[in-house]
Design a protein around this motif. Structure first.
Motif, PDB file in Angstrom:
ATOM      1  N   TRP A  92       3.262  16.414  13.057  1.00 50.61           N
ATOM      2  CA  TRP A  92       2.460  15.875  11.957  1.00 50.61           C
ATOM      3  C   TRP A  92       1.689  14.628  12.395  1.00 50.61           C
ATOM      4  O   TRP A  92       0.611  14.340  11.858  1.00 50.61           O
ATOM      5  N   LEU A 104      -4.381  23.079   8.553  1.00 50.60           N
ATOM      6  CA  LEU A 104      -3.036  22.777   8.068  1.00 50.60           C
ATOM      7  C   LEU A 104      -3.089  21.959   6.772  1.00 50.60           C
ATOM      8  O   LEU A 104      -2.255  22.155   5.876  1.00 50.60           O
ATOM      9  N   ASP A 105      -4.088  21.077   6.641  1.00 48.07           N
ATOM     10  CA  ASP A 105      -4.261  20.327   5.393  1.00 48.07           C
ATOM     11  C   ASP A 105      -4.537  21.287   4.236  1.00 48.07           C
ATOM     12  O   ASP A 105      -4.021  21.098   3.118  1.00 48.07           O
ATOM     13  N   MET A 108      -1.289  22.992   3.270  1.00 44.85           N
ATOM     14  CA  MET A 108      -0.363  22.113   2.574  1.00 44.85           C
ATOM     15  C   MET A 108      -0.822  21.839   1.146  1.00 44.85           C
ATOM     16  O   MET A 108      -0.008  21.737   0.220  1.00 44.85           O
ATOM     17  N   SER A 109      -2.119  21.725   0.930  1.00 38.40           N
ATOM     18  CA  SER A 109      -2.636  21.504  -0.421  1.00 38.40           C
ATOM     19  C   SER A 109      -2.357  22.713  -1.309  1.00 38.40           C
ATOM     20  O   SER A 109      -1.965  22.567  -2.482  1.00 38.40           O
ATOM     21  N   GLU A 118       7.883  18.570  -1.537  1.00 37.34           N
ATOM     22  CA  GLU A 118       7.369  17.995  -0.290  1.00 37.34           C
ATOM     23  C   GLU A 118       8.215  18.429   0.901  1.00 37.34           C
ATOM     24  O   GLU A 118       7.683  18.779   1.962  1.00 37.34           O
ATOM     25  N   ARG A 121       7.400  22.018   1.722  1.00 40.25           N
ATOM     26  CA  ARG A 121       6.042  22.137   2.273  1.00 40.25           C
ATOM     27  C   ARG A 121       6.006  21.754   3.743  1.00 40.25           C
ATOM     28  O   ARG A 121       5.439  22.473   4.572  1.00 40.25           O
ATOM     29  N   PHE A 122       6.610  20.619   4.069  1.00 38.29           N
ATOM     30  CA  PHE A 122       6.549  20.169   5.461  1.00 38.29           C
ATOM     31  C   PHE A 122       7.394  21.066   6.373  1.00 38.29           C
ATOM     32  O   PHE A 122       7.023  21.321   7.524  1.00 38.29           O
ATOM     33  N   GLY A 125       5.319  24.281   6.756  1.00 39.77           N
ATOM     34  CA  GLY A 125       4.116  24.062   7.547  1.00 39.77           C
ATOM     35  C   GLY A 125       4.389  23.940   9.031  1.00 39.77           C
ATOM     36  O   GLY A 125       3.658  24.482   9.858  1.00 39.77           O
ATOM     37  N   SER A 126       5.469  23.248   9.409  1.00 42.49           N
ATOM     38  CA  SER A 126       5.758  23.063  10.829  1.00 42.49           C
ATOM     39  C   SER A 126       6.427  24.288  11.437  1.00 42.49           C
ATOM     40  O   SER A 126       6.322  24.511  12.655  1.00 42.49           O
TER      41      SER A 126
END
Length: 634
Positions: A92, A104-105, A108-109, A118, A121-122, A125-126
């Motif tokens: 990140w 990636l933004d 995440m949105s 949160e 999401r993280f 995403g990773s």
């Protein structure tokens, strides 16, 4: 920094990396030297990806940053087996200045819009999109369902190769697929549950028997709902497993024998255990298993299948009689406490709102979760109505709404997660469902879990969602709603289904009981001497007492009225039938009058269909004839 490309010379790549380290303040001698060694050994970094996995994983802490830099700038595709072994904890911080940052933004949105926390999401995403973007070398819009399938296959391969668990990766794949679906990038939602293939479900049944059962279930799919066929498969499986235990050599349904197979199976059901709670199965479950077997054997016989038994093996009397229990409604105080818990202290706010709507409209849980976003209809001059979709009985219906329920539905539309329409399970068309959460439809398990939580928080016992429907119906009955309206509101096909609620609190029974009770109290207060003034007008509405729709008994000194719900009195005319009872000629007019009334009461009972009541009066007439003859002879 100049754009970095996969075809750039290693010197340019090295220079771009050193510039990146200086700009981010992360440069040190170890990083610079590690990068120099890396490019000296692999002038074309793509050749590094061809090395064995143990060589790629052997890179030290000073070398891994250059590898990460090349991956994030679309120079290096290291393979999923490498990416799954690397912990990309610092991704990140480093991804912001890379070409992968905007994609990636966006991901995440969209995940935030779908209601993911949160932390989820993280983690998602990773674990998935970053690795997909690195390995495919494509933009987010270019990802496909095939890319997700390859990533999932790599997770399975890793578990088989190393024994390390992969459930967290698979959960992240499911979350990522939902986000990509709602972004319009892919057209498939992740598969969540669903029926297990018949061959797998019936694996414990011997092959010849299993083949017949599977053919039968496939045939039933043409005329029955999927849930019905699934339930049949479960119940036939129990019978098939029983046959495999008691007669392993049985190779055809046609060879079934009543004494050898059917009767032992029926007996075994008494001690059968529910695999979910390790308790004995209910009488209702026993009945369902018997009916499934009866239907199976009866159908294949009518269809003329060669596997059908030569004679009937299961009969109507083999089905246990079900207890006629009343609907399990919630008492008023429990109903209020539960409503308060769902309103003020929800765990899952959307599931709590769903339960409140179910209670307010008397929905089945399947109907509740199938509601679509446009389910409220405004009819000019007739207010607002909720359109309830096809449910258990394959019927639609409309339920009137008040302002409080409309406010609740408005609240639900605010807290539900917005996204792309999802395929309707019944019609396959895209639909916007009212209850959506984290990019998918709210599940029955989530609703039940929230109800369990609310019940425990308020100190209540176990409550099921269907009890909320029973409570709704009971409240309507108590308010005096008509049978026709109750049927329409509950979506019942027959009056018998709705009459179950009428038996809970029958206002007619209550009124007749209170009238009879008032009569009994009046008689108890009447003095022994003086005239007897019975409140006939209050009891009979001014009609002759012999014509009232009550159970009537003519006594020597008066009469008795009882509500039908009370049943006949065990003490009515007990003296006339007693062997010790004697009479005399002076009582003949009283006995004659009693006999005339008894004949009228017998005829009245027959006309009303009260056969046992009519027979009771006929026995009294016969006894009075004997007494009259004895008095005349004396």
């Amino acid at each position: 920094m100049p754009p970095v490309t996969a075809s750039a010379p290693s010197a340019d790549l090295h220079s771009a990396y050193l510039d990146y380290l200086r700009r981010t303040g992360r440069g040190n001698t170890a990083y610079w030297q590690a990068a120099r060694v890396f490019f000296r050994r692999w002038p074309d970094p793509r050749r590094w990806a061809d090395e064995p996995l143990e060589v790629r994983l052997s890179a030290g802490s000073a070398t891994r940053p250059i590898i990460t830099f090349l991956m994030l700038h679309r120079v290096l595709q290291p393979g999923y087996e490498y990416l799954l072994e690397r912990k990309l904890s610092s991704i990140w911080r480093e991804i912001k200045d890379s070409p992968l940052g905007p994609d990636l933004d966006r991901f995440m949105s969209a995940a935030a819009d779908l209601g993911f926390t949160e932390r989820v999401r993280f983690a998602t995403g990773s674990q998935v999109p970053v690795r997909l973007l690195i390995q495919t070398g494509r933009r987010l819009d270019q990802l496909t369902i095939t890319d997700l399938a390859k990533f999932t296959a790599a997770c399975h391969d890793r578990q088989e190769r190393t024994g390390k668990g992969h459930h967290h990766y698979l959960a992240a794949v499911s979350n990522a697929q939902r986000v990509l679906f709602h972004l319009g990038i892919i057209d498939q939602l992740p598969r969540s549950g669903g029926p297990v293939p018949f061959a797998e479900r019936l694996a414990e049944v011997r092959p010849p028997i299993r083949a017949t059962m599977i053919a039968y279930l496939e045939r039933k799919r043409a005329t029955c709902q999927p849930k019905t066929v699934s339930a049949l498969a479960t119940r036939l499986k129990h019978f098939g497993v029983f046959l495999a235990d008691v007669d392993p050599r049985l190779d055809s349904i046609a060879s079934l024998d009543r004494r050898t197979h059917i009767e032992p199976y029926l007996t075994s059901l008494i001690d059968a255990v529910n695999s979910k709670n390790d308790e004995l199965i209910t009488v209702a479950d026993r009945s369902r298993r018997v009916l499934a077997l009866m239907g199976f054997l009866g159908d294949i016989t009518e269809w003329g299948w060669p596997e059908a038994p030569p004679r009937k093996l299961v009969f109507r009397d083999d089905n246990p009689k079900l207890p006629q229990v009343l609907p399990r409604y919630l008492p008023v105080d429990v109903d209020r406490r539960l409503e308060q818990a769902l309103r003020e202290r929800p765990g899952n706010e959307l599931a709590a709102a769903a339960l409140r709507l179910q209670r307010s409209c008397g929905l089945r849980i399947g109907e509740l979760l199938d509601l679509e976003l446009d389910c409220v209809h405004e009819l000019p001059g007739h207010g607002s109505w909720l359109k309830i979709p096809l449910g258990k009985l394959e019927t639609e219906r409309m339920v009137p709404l008040d302002h409080e329920i409309l406010a609740l539905i408005d609240h639900i539309t605010e807290i539900r997660c917005h996204g792309r329409p999802m395929p309707h399970p019944r019609y396959r068309r895209p639909a916007q469902f009212l209850f959506t959460h984290h990019g998918r439809r709210l599940s029955q398990n989530a609703v039940r879990a929230e109800l369990d939580r609310a019940a425990q928080a308020t100190g209540l016992g176990h409550i099921t969602p269907h009890q909320l429907r029973h409570t709704y119906a009971t409240a309507l009955v108590n308010a005096g709603v008509s049978l026709q309206a109750l049927m329409a509101l509950l979506g019942h096909m027959s009056a018998e289904m709705s009459l179950r609620y009428g038996r809970l609190f029958d206002t007619t029974v209550r009124a007749e009981y209170e009238r009879a009770l008032d009569l009994a109290k009046q008689q108890a207060r009447t003095p022994a001497t003086g005239p007897i003034n019975l409140p006939l007008a209050d009891i009979t509405g001014g009609a002759d007492w012999r014509n009232t729709p009550l159970l009537k008994s003519r006594l020597a000194g008066g009469f008795c009225l009882r509500a039908p719900a009370q049943g006949a009195c065990a003490y009515a005319n007990i003296c006339e039938h007693c062997p010790s009872f004697h009479t005399e000629p002076s009582s003949l007019p009283i006995l004659a009058a009693q006999r005339v009334d008894a004949q009228a009461l017998a005829a009245d009972a027959e006309q009303r269909g009260w056969i046992t009541e009519a027979e009771r009066h006929q026995r009294l007439i016969a006894r009075l004839d004997t007494l009259i003859n004895q008095a005349q002879a004396g």
